[in-house]
Write an enzyme that holds these catalytic residues in place. Sequence first.
Site, PDB file in Angstrom:
ATOM      1  N   HIS A 236     -12.183   1.151 -31.006  1.00 41.46           N
ATOM      2  CA  HIS A 236     -12.970   0.695 -32.156  1.00 41.46           C
ATOM      3  C   HIS A 236     -12.352   1.061 -33.505  1.00 41.46           C
ATOM      4  O   HIS A 236     -12.913   0.717 -34.546  1.00 41.46           O
ATOM      5  CB  HIS A 236     -14.378   1.289 -32.083  1.00 41.46           C
ATOM      6  CG  HIS A 236     -14.355   2.789 -32.203  1.00 41.46           C
ATOM      7  ND1 HIS A 236     -14.018   3.600 -31.144  1.00 41.46           N
ATOM      8  CD2 HIS A 236     -14.575   3.601 -33.259  1.00 41.46           C
ATOM      9  CE1 HIS A 236     -14.042   4.859 -31.551  1.00 41.46           C
ATOM     10  NE2 HIS A 236     -14.380   4.888 -32.831  1.00 41.46           N
TER      11      HIS A 236
ATOM     12  N   HIS B  95     -11.652   0.437 -39.155  1.00 39.99           N
ATOM     13  CA  HIS B  95     -12.755   0.758 -38.246  1.00 39.99           C
ATOM     14  C   HIS B  95     -13.457  -0.547 -37.884  1.00 39.99           C
ATOM     15  O   HIS B  95     -14.006  -1.216 -38.750  1.00 39.99           O
ATOM     16  CB  HIS B  95     -13.729   1.726 -38.937  1.00 39.99           C
ATOM     17  CG  HIS B  95     -14.579   2.493 -37.977  1.00 39.99           C
ATOM     18  ND1 HIS B  95     -15.632   1.928 -37.293  1.00 39.99           N
ATOM     19  CD2 HIS B  95     -14.525   3.783 -37.560  1.00 39.99           C
ATOM     20  CE1 HIS B  95     -16.186   2.847 -36.511  1.00 39.99           C
ATOM     21  NE2 HIS B  95     -15.539   3.981 -36.655  1.00 39.99           N
TER      22      HIS B  95
END
Length: 149
Positions: free
Chosen positions: A57, A72
């Site tokens: 992620h 992110h």
Amino acid sequence: MTNVTSPLAGRAIGLTAVPDPVFSGAMVGPGTAIDPVREPSEAVSPVDGIVVSLHPHAFVVVDADGHGVLTHLGIDTVQLNGEGFELLVNKGDTVTRGQSIVRWDPVAVEAAGKSPICPIVALEATAESLSDVREDEDVKVGDTLFGWQ
């Protein structure tokens, strides 16, 4: 000067619009955020450098000047345990700007109840060291998001 380019296509919305106080308060660092186009895509490196941190992620690439840029993918997506994310490089790899790092699907992230908004953060930087930060406009992969002195 490091030019940080967009790892994703979408709309630059600025960090204050991120639904997470750690990012919206710039506690991680200054930068911007992308509300990505809703289709499966590959997040690419925003700079030439070395992948120093790599998770499904999120990833950090550090350039030759020692500037670390965090990408992110979504908010609270760590809770998905990598589901819907595919790593395309390894930690420690040298990558070039625009090289694919992670394949993911913002639609699946939303379906799992998470925000697909992607903070792009200059780690250990001051707000004053960034220039021409893109907010509130559409961006393509490779468009400059901000400059970093």
